[in-house]
Write an enzyme that holds these catalytic residues in place. Sequence first.
Site, mmCIF file in Angstrom:
data_model
loop_
_atom_site.group_PDB
_atom_site.id
_atom_site.type_symbol
_atom_site.label_atom_id
_atom_site.label_comp_id
_atom_site.label_asym_id
_atom_site.label_seq_id
_atom_site.Cartn_x
_atom_site.Cartn_y
_atom_site.Cartn_z
ATOM 1 N N LYS B 13 6.788 1.741 3.813
ATOM 2 C CA LYS B 13 7.999 2.535 3.803
ATOM 3 C C LYS B 13 8.728 2.185 2.517
ATOM 4 O O LYS B 13 8.861 1.007 2.193
ATOM 5 C CB LYS B 13 8.841 2.120 5.016
ATOM 6 C CG LYS B 13 10.105 2.904 5.197
ATOM 7 C CD LYS B 13 10.933 2.320 6.341
ATOM 8 C CE LYS B 13 12.353 2.846 6.251
ATOM 9 N NZ LYS B 13 13.306 2.024 6.986
ATOM 10 N N GLY B 193 9.713 0.192 -4.474
ATOM 11 C CA GLY B 193 8.695 -0.543 -5.228
ATOM 12 C C GLY B 193 8.717 -2.034 -4.957
ATOM 13 O O GLY B 193 8.214 -2.822 -5.761
ATOM 14 N N ARG B 194 9.306 -2.413 -3.817
ATOM 15 C CA ARG B 194 9.403 -3.839 -3.449
ATOM 16 C C ARG B 194 10.271 -4.638 -4.426
ATOM 17 O O ARG B 194 10.200 -5.861 -4.471
ATOM 18 C CB ARG B 194 8.013 -4.507 -3.350
ATOM 19 C CG ARG B 194 7.001 -3.752 -2.511
ATOM 20 C CD ARG B 194 7.295 -3.834 -1.031
ATOM 21 N NE ARG B 194 6.911 -2.589 -0.350
ATOM 22 C CZ ARG B 194 7.385 -2.214 0.828
ATOM 23 N NH1 ARG B 194 8.250 -2.944 1.468
ATOM 24 N NH2 ARG B 194 7.012 -1.084 1.384
ATOM 25 N N VAL B 195 11.085 -3.948 -5.227
ATOM 26 C CA VAL B 195 11.981 -4.656 -6.145
ATOM 27 C C VAL B 195 13.337 -4.787 -5.437
ATOM 28 O O VAL B 195 14.314 -4.127 -5.764
ATOM 29 C CB VAL B 195 12.079 -3.915 -7.504
ATOM 30 C CG1 VAL B 195 12.866 -4.753 -8.514
ATOM 31 C CG2 VAL B 195 10.689 -3.632 -8.056
#
Lengths: 216, 216
Positions: B13, B193-195
Amino acid sequence: MEFDSEYISSLRKEYQRAVLNPEDLPEHPADAFKQWFDLALQENVLEPNAMVLSTVYKNRPSSRVVLVKDLNRSGVVFFTNYRSKKGRHLDENPWACVNFFWPQLERQVRIEGFIEKLPEADSEKYFYSRPRLSQAGAIASEQSAVISNRDELDNRMNELMSLPEEVILPKPEHWGGYRLIPDYFEFWQGRAGRVHDRIVYEAGGEEHWVKCRLSP
Amino acid sequence: MEFDSEYISSLRKEYQRAVLNPEDLPEHPADAFKQWFDLALQENVLEPNAMVLSTVYKNRPSSRVVLVKDLNRSGVVFFTNYRSKKGRHLDENPWACVNFFWPQLERQVRIEGFIEKLPEADSEKYFYSRPRLSQAGAIASEQSAVISNRDELDNRMNELMSLPEEVILPKPEHWGGYRLIPDYFEFWQGRAGRVHDRIVYEAGGEEHWVKCRLSP
């Protein structure tokens, strides 16, 4: 400002959705997990693949959410930066546990065991299956390091994302997978009056598991 | 049976609900928690008061869901059976951590610290505020002990619940509260983006907290 203690202490939900007996669960706990996970997907639990991973460092526990990427009879797989806080903890102490909590199902799964690194080829395979944005994120971020602001991170991300699509973003050496090899599973079903059902599997060696019921 | 790895590994997600900067958070992390908790209540997060508590025993971590009963500047309060597995762990090693995850808000709060027992009077006060069914549950269950089936437990519950209402169900001596005294808070906001945004508070002594941003 004080927390409104009266209010928070009175939050309570009586669990009454289901009953759990040892004979309801298959012989292998990974198969039991799959049954529960499938139901969580079917009932649209939010982020059913999110699990709280706990590690130990200098005798203190530390925990964070990670996403499970595989769970089968050989263990529980997830990926991270090996230089992150959890990576450094696991370098020193390979014992770990994970906890899945699905409030909608009034269920919890606890898994304990030790961790080993995945073979590099598996980490590469998974890395290159991720969206480009997540690949860039893994390259741009020195996980768990203190940074003064977000700009440097955003700048690195923009540089990477402005490269032409045909330029491969290489997996960093320090990014990869872990597998938790379990020796303990607990399947927890919430019940009324906090008299929950808790069914435990303990590793008896050679793919053999012993089931028992714990008092809630 | 094998887990359908292709399927589970592709569950992902993208978080994009909000942005978190250190200046968005108040000086004291307990106040920050209250703001986030109030939003979780407002948005009807399922069981926002559920937290995963991790303890350490013989260098191995262990974790389970417990309900927070108070969270203010003096710490994080919860109740349990002192003879449960977690109680025995905490007798040996007072370090613990808790993790709140609210997927609907794309937020996580991590808190670390050491544990002390609540004064007996506080445990009594809370025990007698619980519904009678939960009081009976605390008396009937020898928490975490292996039991051969559920019948003995149900029988004890039935006996207790058939007593006249005016008979007080006394708090067991081994049932009571703990307070986690934190020295670390992390407020985590999921990003694309998992940032992610990660803002940490570290105890600087004398009610003073130092905030910083960690790389995701």
